[in-house]
Scaffold this active site. Structure first.
Site, PDB file in Angstrom:
ATOM      1  N   ARG A 208      -1.103   2.851  -3.095  1.00  0.00           N
ATOM      2  CA  ARG A 208       0.084   1.994  -3.020  1.00  0.00           C
ATOM      3  C   ARG A 208       1.317   2.691  -3.601  1.00  0.00           C
ATOM      4  NH1 ARG A 208       0.298  -3.383  -2.126  1.00  0.00           N
ATOM      5  NH2 ARG A 208      -1.948  -3.531  -2.361  1.00  0.00           N
TER       6      ARG A 208
ATOM      7  N   LEU B 156       4.652  -5.099  -3.611  1.00  0.00           N
ATOM      8  CA  LEU B 156       5.329  -3.867  -4.012  1.00  0.00           C
ATOM      9  C   LEU B 156       4.992  -3.520  -5.461  1.00  0.00           C
ATOM     10  CD1 LEU B 156       8.666  -4.849  -2.317  1.00  0.00           C
ATOM     11  CD2 LEU B 156       7.131  -3.028  -1.567  1.00  0.00           C
TER      12      LEU B 156
ATOM     13  N   HIS C 259      10.344 -16.637   1.188  1.00  0.00           N
ATOM     14  CA  HIS C 259       8.965 -17.099   1.082  1.00  0.00           C
ATOM     15  C   HIS C 259       8.865 -18.478   1.733  1.00  0.00           C
ATOM     16  CE1 HIS C 259       4.940 -17.342  -0.508  1.00  0.00           C
ATOM     17  NE2 HIS C 259       5.202 -18.562  -0.924  1.00  0.00           N
TER      18      HIS C 259
ATOM     19  N   GLU D  28       6.580  -9.825 -10.582  1.00  0.00           N
ATOM     20  CA  GLU D  28       5.642 -10.936 -10.458  1.00  0.00           C
ATOM     21  C   GLU D  28       5.830 -11.574  -9.080  1.00  0.00           C
ATOM     22  OE1 GLU D  28       4.213 -14.949 -12.837  1.00  0.00           O
ATOM     23  OE2 GLU D  28       5.865 -13.768 -13.635  1.00  0.00           O
TER      24      GLU D  28
ATOM     25  N   GLN E  66      14.436 -23.129   9.580  1.00  0.00           N
ATOM     26  CA  GLN E  66      15.296 -23.182   8.389  1.00  0.00           C
ATOM     27  C   GLN E  66      15.423 -21.812   7.713  1.00  0.00           C
ATOM     28  OE1 GLN E  66      17.222 -25.885   7.653  1.00  0.00           O
ATOM     29  NE2 GLN E  66      16.398 -26.307   9.693  1.00  0.00           N
TER      30      GLN E  66
END
Length: 179
Positions: free
Chosen positions: A55, A83, A99, A133, A163
Site C-alpha cells: 500500500r 489511503l 461518503h 481515520e 444529491q
C-alpha cells in the site's frame, strides 16, 4: 467526477477561482471516468495498485502522479481504497472525499443497507476532509434523503447519488472561494 467537471465548466471556476480539473487518476485502467475525462481533454493516468509491493509503494507513486499536476485540492470521487497516513499527511488540508451516508453514521461500506437495516428514516451523503481515520474528517456539506418504505439498498443509493452530484461540486466551490 463528471458532475464536478461539468460544474467547473458551467460555473466558470477557471475564470472565477483560477481553478480547473487538472487530471483524473484511477487505480483501474478500465475505469469509465478515465475515458470520459480524456474525451473532455483532461489529463488522465492509471496506476494499478496490484502492481505495487504494498500500500505504501502504491500511495507513493500516486502522490508523485498527483504532485505532477500541482493541485490546490485533491478530490476523491469513486476512489475506493484506504489511503496511508503518509499520503493523507502529504495532502493535509487539501484532500476531500464524499461518503454515501450522513457521517458520523455508517462509515465504511454497505452504508445504504446498514441504514435500512437500522430502520433509519433518513439517509444521505457527506462531503468531508480526509484524515487518517476512515470517514472522520471535518464535515463540509451534507444532503439528506428519505428512506422510503420498501426501499432497497440500490434504490436508496440512486436517490443519494443524485444529491452527491449536487453537494460535491458545491462543497468544492466553497473551498475554492475560501482560497
Amino acid at each position: 467526477m463528471a458532475a464536478i467537471v461539468e460544474a467547473a465548466r458551467a460555473r466558470h471556476w477557471q475564470h472565477r477561482h483560477g481553478a480547473r480539473v487538472a487530471a483524473v487518476i484511477s487505480n483501474k485502467a478500465a475505469a469509465q471516468g478515465l475515458s470520459w475525462a480524456k474525451e473532455q481533454g483532461i489529463a488522465t493516468a492509471a496506476l494499478d495498485h496490484t502492481a505495487f509491493e504494498n500500500r505504501e509503494a502504491f500511495d507513493a507513486a500516486l502522490m508523485s502522479e498527483i504532485d505532477r499536476h500541482e493541485p490546490a485540492l485533491v478530490v476523491l470521487a469513486g476512489f475506493m481504497r484506504i489511503l496511508t497516513p503518509g499520503f493523507v499527511r502529504h495532502f493535509e488540508g487539501r484532500l476531500v472525499n464524499i461518503h454515501p451516508s450522513l457521517l458520523p453514521s455508517f462509515p465504511g461500506l454497505k452504508t445504504h443497507q446498514r441504514a435500512i437495516d437500522m430502520g433509519c428514516r433518513f439517509a444521505g451523503a457527506t462531503v468531508h476532509r480526509v484524515t487518517a481515520e476512515l470517514d472522520h474528517g471535518e464535515i463540509l456539506e451534507q444532503a439528506v434523503v428519505p428512506v422510503l418504505p420498501g426501499d432497497t439498498a440500490d434504490a436508496l443509493a440512486a436517490r443519494v447519488l443524485t444529491q452527491e452530484h449536487v453537494i460535491y461540486p458545491r462543497a468544492i466551490e466553497a473551498l475554492l472561494q475560501k482560497g
